[in-house]
Design a protein around this motif. Structure first.
Motif, mmCIF file in Angstrom:
data_model
loop_
_atom_site.group_PDB
_atom_site.id
_atom_site.type_symbol
_atom_site.label_atom_id
_atom_site.label_comp_id
_atom_site.label_asym_id
_atom_site.label_seq_id
_atom_site.Cartn_x
_atom_site.Cartn_y
_atom_site.Cartn_z
ATOM 1 N N GLU A 264 -25.445 -5.022 34.940
ATOM 2 C CA GLU A 264 -24.531 -4.039 34.383
ATOM 3 C C GLU A 264 -24.212 -4.343 32.932
ATOM 4 O OE1 GLU A 264 -23.885 -5.357 37.582
ATOM 5 O OE2 GLU A 264 -24.877 -3.548 38.305
ATOM 6 N N ASP A 265 -24.460 -5.570 32.514
ATOM 7 C CA ASP A 265 -24.146 -5.982 31.156
ATOM 8 C C ASP A 265 -25.431 -6.493 30.517
ATOM 9 O OD1 ASP A 265 -22.767 -6.556 28.904
ATOM 10 O OD2 ASP A 265 -21.922 -8.428 29.631
ATOM 11 N N GLY A 266 -26.256 -5.566 30.061
ATOM 12 C CA GLY A 266 -27.585 -5.931 29.606
ATOM 13 C C GLY A 266 -27.591 -6.674 28.285
ATOM 14 N N GLU A 267 -28.703 -7.332 28.050
ATOM 15 C CA GLU A 267 -28.857 -8.119 26.829
ATOM 16 C C GLU A 267 -29.897 -7.446 25.935
ATOM 17 O OE1 GLU A 267 -29.925 -12.726 25.550
ATOM 18 O OE2 GLU A 267 -30.581 -11.947 27.480
ATOM 19 N N LEU A 282 -30.752 -11.372 21.729
ATOM 20 C CA LEU A 282 -29.637 -11.063 20.843
ATOM 21 C C LEU A 282 -28.298 -11.024 21.567
ATOM 22 C CD1 LEU A 282 -31.319 -8.183 18.788
ATOM 23 C CD2 LEU A 282 -31.217 -10.616 18.232
ATOM 24 N N GLY A 283 -28.285 -11.363 22.827
ATOM 25 C CA GLY A 283 -27.028 -11.321 23.560
ATOM 26 C C GLY A 283 -26.640 -9.905 23.937
ATOM 27 N N SER A 284 -25.463 -9.766 24.473
ATOM 28 C CA SER A 284 -25.045 -8.461 24.999
ATOM 29 C C SER A 284 -23.817 -7.911 24.288
ATOM 30 C CB SER A 284 -24.765 -8.581 26.499
ATOM 31 O OG SER A 284 -23.788 -9.568 26.737
ATOM 32 N N ASP A 285 -23.396 -8.553 23.202
ATOM 33 C CA ASP A 285 -22.167 -8.116 22.542
ATOM 34 C C ASP A 285 -22.360 -6.866 21.679
ATOM 35 O OD1 ASP A 285 -20.818 -10.191 23.699
ATOM 36 O OD2 ASP A 285 -21.079 -11.544 21.986
#
Lengths: 380, 198
Positions: A264-267, A282-285
């Protein structure tokens, strides 16, 4: 006696104890996915509206004024075509109402501009004509305009920064077709198609909440036929490659994609499409990750908990991200590798280079609600 | 006969789909990934993804096929991500099933299957466990019929080298047998590389 492969597979699998499913929990997870997908679809629109609402970005008049005209005239004495092209390469393009500013040249197209797609020959403006559908106009860097023959039924086109082409998607029966249009020659030069397998038909893709958007990168066009099936197709010869990710942005075979398979919180991932490998995570932020025209950097955009924009340039090959001071969430790449942004809090046009050095220019516009930066998708 | 809903199926119908599709999807996932907990998560993800499109679904009969495709794609994506991280599926079976009719043989087949690249493994499972045709397998994986045929051929060649003569693989000899499709029984001709149903 030798066993059949099918029998062996059934012998392995059919005796497995199957746990009980929790349909309620699965449906809840599905609702989360749906919300996230919709949020992703409309994020660009939210970015535009949000940035404008923050501080009142106003563009246009200042860039249309005497100083600007004078500047263009002075450079025009030297080499008008080259100077205008340089300005476009450095400053990209934006619109305010019916006016389009490309580089430092502004023209009035007579109808509100709904979208601008950058190409190597200029920007393609989509003009909404009411019941008549859309019309498409190429605005060259020197301000010359050419009405294109792209069908009025086309909803959205995507441009290629390095080539004079745009592309769009259409559903024909049970096939998704990508059309490629040369804006210099004003004709379709290629198309690519793949079966569209969405259960229940494809109306939802066009008639519902989502606009199918291709990505054009030289001879390749990238598109998805539904949420899980993605392709890279050579539009000239039709060669297709299935991809396990939906390309969000691509230049020179370097692509970003949101890895949301099963999460649900893709990167955000950076791929070398040809080598079929991940170059960087690159992370998910971030809420956006856009590849530079030379494929060497990724512009990431996000927000702090307080709602302030955070921008950075991330080298694809590795190394620390370079923060961009003052960029807003509405940002795009110019041809020459500068990031062009609209800072909603100070009503400024911001240009940042690869080292993170940013220049600011105060701007105003007659109707801030209609301001669009090139390559910003507005839906809904 | 597929049910046709004028405005998309209901949540109750989704619950029915979950209970109907779960066993078959779960077993297919076990063949694909071997790890039971991971298989359960993949099936949950596939069904959740199906639910995320639920309002657009007009044919609940096709929803199970969609869920299967989502599950297989999620699996191949997962393996691709693992390979990017230099992770590989382990050679050990983390959670053995409760009943083992022939443990040695079963392990051999699963171990051999695990030696295949993810896409080839998916092709083998879809064609010889799910009993899908070449065209149906191509549709499920989003690849061409020709790729399915070549992947099938390569996979069977690899399995033949791993399993030896203990297993009668398609293509060894023409024959007819009875196989089950997703847990139910159906008669069919034994598949041959590149020619099964299609």
């Amino acid at each position: 006696m030798a066993e059949q492969l099918s029998d062996l597979l059934h012998g392995c699998a059919d005796t497995v104890d199957v746990p009980h499913p929790d349909a309620t929990a699965i449906a809840a997870r599905g609702r989360t996915m749906r919300t996230r997908r919709r949020a992703g679809t409309v994020v660009a629109a939210a970015l535009v509206v949000g940035a404008l609402g923050l501080g009142g970005v106003v563009l246009g008049n200042a860039l249309d004024g005497e100083a600007r005209s004078s500047q263009v005239a002075q450079r025009g004495e030297e080499d008008p075509g080259s100077a205008a092209a340089d300005e476009y390469a450095e400053r990209s393009a934006w619109s305010a109402g019916s006016g389009v500013t490309i580089g430092t040249t502004t023209v009035d197209l007579g109808s509100p501009v709904a979208h601008l797609a950058q190409t190597s020959s200029g920007v393609v403006a989509r003009l909404f004509q009411g019941d008549a559908g859309n019309s498409f106009v190429l605005v060259r860097p020197d301000g010359a305009t050419v009405e294109l023959g792209i069908p009025s039924s086309v909803v959205h086109v995507e441009g290629d920064l390095a080539h004079p082409r745009v592309a769009w998607l259409e559903v024909e029966g049970e096939t998704m077709v990508a059309h490629v249009w040369d804006v210099d020659e004003d004709r379709e030069v290629g198309r690519a198609s793949q079966p569209a397998q969405e259960p229940g038909g494809l109306s939802g893709l066009l008639g519902g909440e989502a606009i199918p958007v291709p990505r054009l990168d030289g001879d390749d066009v990238y598109f998805s036929v539904d949420n899980d099936v993605h392709f890279r197709v050579d539009w000239a010869n039709g060669g297709a490659t299935a991809l396990p990710y939906a390309v969000h942005s691509v230049h020179d075979g370097i692509a970003t994609a949101l890895d949301d398979a099963g999460a649900e919180d893709g990167e955000w991932l950076v791929y070398d499409v040809d080598a079929d490998r991940v170059l960087r995570r690159l992370g998910s932020d971030s809420i956006d990750a856009v590849v530079s025209p030379d494929g060497r950097q990724v512009l990431t955009l996000g927000q702090t908990d307080e709602g302030s924009a955070i921008g950075a340039l991330v080298p694809v090959a590795g190394g620390d991200p370079v923060p961009l001071a003052g960029v807003g969430l509405v940002s795009t790449w110019a041809h020459d590798g500068h990031v062009v942004s609209l800072d909603g809090e100070t009503s400024a046009l911001v240009r940042c280079d690869a080292a993170g050095t940013c220049e600011r220019e105060q701007v105003t516009a007659p109707d801030r609600a209609q301001v669009l930066l090139a390559d910003q998708l507005v839906v809904g | 006969m597929p049910f046709t809903a004028p405005r998309g199926p209901t949540d109750e119908e989704f619950v029915e789909l979950v209970h109907a599709a779960w066993p078959s999807l779960y077993r297919t996932a076990v063949l694909l990934v071997r790890e039971h907990a991971l298989a359960e998560d993949l099936v949950q993800t596939a069904l959740a993804r199906t639910y995320s499109h639920w309002h657009r679904i007009r044919d609940t009969g096709a929803a199970q096929a969609y869920a299967r495709r989502a599950m297989v794609n999620a699996t191949t994506s997962m393996f691709r991500r693992r390979s990017f991280r230099s992770e590989r599926p382990t050679g050990q079976m983390p959670e053995p099933p409760a009943r083992e009719p022939d443990p040695a043989e079963r392990l051999d087949v699963l171990a051999a299957l695990a030696q295949l690249p993810p896409r080839q493994r998916a092709v083998v499972v879809l064609r010889f466990y799910e009993d899908l045709s070449v065209a149906e397998t191509a549709q499920a994986l989003g690849i061409s019929d020709g790729t399915v045929k070549s992947q099938t051929s390569d996979a069977l060649r690899r399995l033949r080298s791993l399993l030896g003569d203990a297993v009668d693989l398609p293509g060894d000899r023409p024959t007819t047998t009875t196989a089950r499709s997703g847990g139910s029984s159906s008669s069919r001709s034994t598949a041959t590389p590149g020619g099964h149903h299609g």
